[in-house]
Design an enzyme around this catalytic site. Structure first.
Site, PDB file in Angstrom:
ATOM      1  N   GLU A  82     -76.488  39.743  -1.546  1.00  0.00           N
ATOM      2  CA  GLU A  82     -77.215  39.976  -2.799  1.00  0.00           C
ATOM      3  C   GLU A  82     -77.124  38.754  -3.714  1.00  0.00           C
ATOM      4  OE1 GLU A  82     -74.889  43.864  -1.900  1.00  0.00           O
ATOM      5  OE2 GLU A  82     -74.690  41.727  -1.506  1.00  0.00           O
ATOM      6  N   CYS A 108     -71.211  45.491  -3.957  1.00  0.00           N
ATOM      7  CA  CYS A 108     -69.897  45.495  -4.592  1.00  0.00           C
ATOM      8  C   CYS A 108     -70.072  45.304  -6.104  1.00  0.00           C
ATOM      9  CB  CYS A 108     -69.029  44.371  -4.018  1.00  0.00           C
ATOM     10  SG  CYS A 108     -69.518  42.718  -4.560  1.00  0.00           S
TER      11      CYS A 108
END
Length: 176
Positions: A82, A108
Site C-alpha cells: 500500500e 497494517c
C-alpha cells in the site's frame, strides 16, 4: 454477428483485485506476497505497488527472514504494498481523493495512516488474517474515525483463473 455481449467478463472489483494480485507476483518475499492497486473514482488505475525492499537496497543483501533479532528479519526494512503504491504515484495527489485501494491483505496501522493521509476513501481486501492483532484493530479504528470504508471482496467475485501471455489467448476460468 452476435448482438449479445460476453457474460463472463470481469467485474470492476475482479479486474482491479486481479491487478493487485498480479502485482504481488513482483514481490521477492518468500513468505508473503502482497500487491496493491489504487483506482480513481472513474475506474482508472492510478498506481500499483508490492511489498519489497526500498529503492536502491539490494535484494540479495536484504534479510527476508521472519524470525531472529529484529535487524536480522525483514520487518524493519520491508516497504508494504500500500505504501509503495502511494509512493509510486507520479501524478497529482489530489487524484487520490475519493479513490479506492485494492489489496490482498488488510492494511497494517502504518499503511492505514498513509491511506488516510492520501485521501483514499475505500479499501477492498481479500484476507483479514491478522484481524485480532493490535495493528489491524488500530487500522479499523482509524478508518472508522476518518471516514474510510473497507470491505472484504465478496466470495462470489473471488474467481480462480489462468492468464496466458500467449497471443490470441484470453482468460480461462478454473472452477473452484
Amino acid at each position: 454477428m452476435s448482438k449479445e455481449k460476453r457474460k463472463d467478463y470481469l467485474s470492476w472489483d475482479e479486474y482491479f483485485m486481479s491487478i493487485a494480485k498480479l502485482t504481488a507476483g513482483r514481490s521477492k518475499d518468500p513468505n508473503t506476497q502482497v500487491g496493491a492497486c489504487i483506482v480513481s473514482q472513474d475506474n482508472r488505475v492510478l498506481s500499483t505497488g508490492y511489498n519489497g525492499a526500498p529503492n536502491n537496497f539490494k535484494d540479495d543483501d536484504f534479510p527476508w527472514g521472519r524470525e531472529g533479532k529484529p535487524l536480522e528479519t525483514k520487518y524493519l526494512f520491508v516497504c508494504h504494498a500500500e505504501a509503495n503504491a502511494i509512493d509510486n504515484f507520479r501524478g497529482y495527489k489530489k487524484e487520490f481523493e475519493g479513490a479506492r485501494i485494492y489489496v490482498d491483505l488488510f492494511p497494517c496501522n502504518e499503511c492505514a495512516k498513509k491511506i488516510i493521509q492520501s485521501g483514499i476513501k475505500e479499501v477492498i481486501y481479500l484476507s483479514d488474517k491478522y484481524a485480532d492483532t493490535d495493528s489491524t484493530i488500530a487500522s479499523k479504528l482509524m478508518f472508522d474515525t476518518c471516514g474510510v470504508t473497507y470491505r472484504q471482496m465478496d466470495k462470489e467475485h473471488q474467481k480462480v483463473f489462468q492468464l496466458s501471455l500467449e497471443p490470441d489467448k484470453t482468460i480461462e476460468y478454473i472452477k473452484k
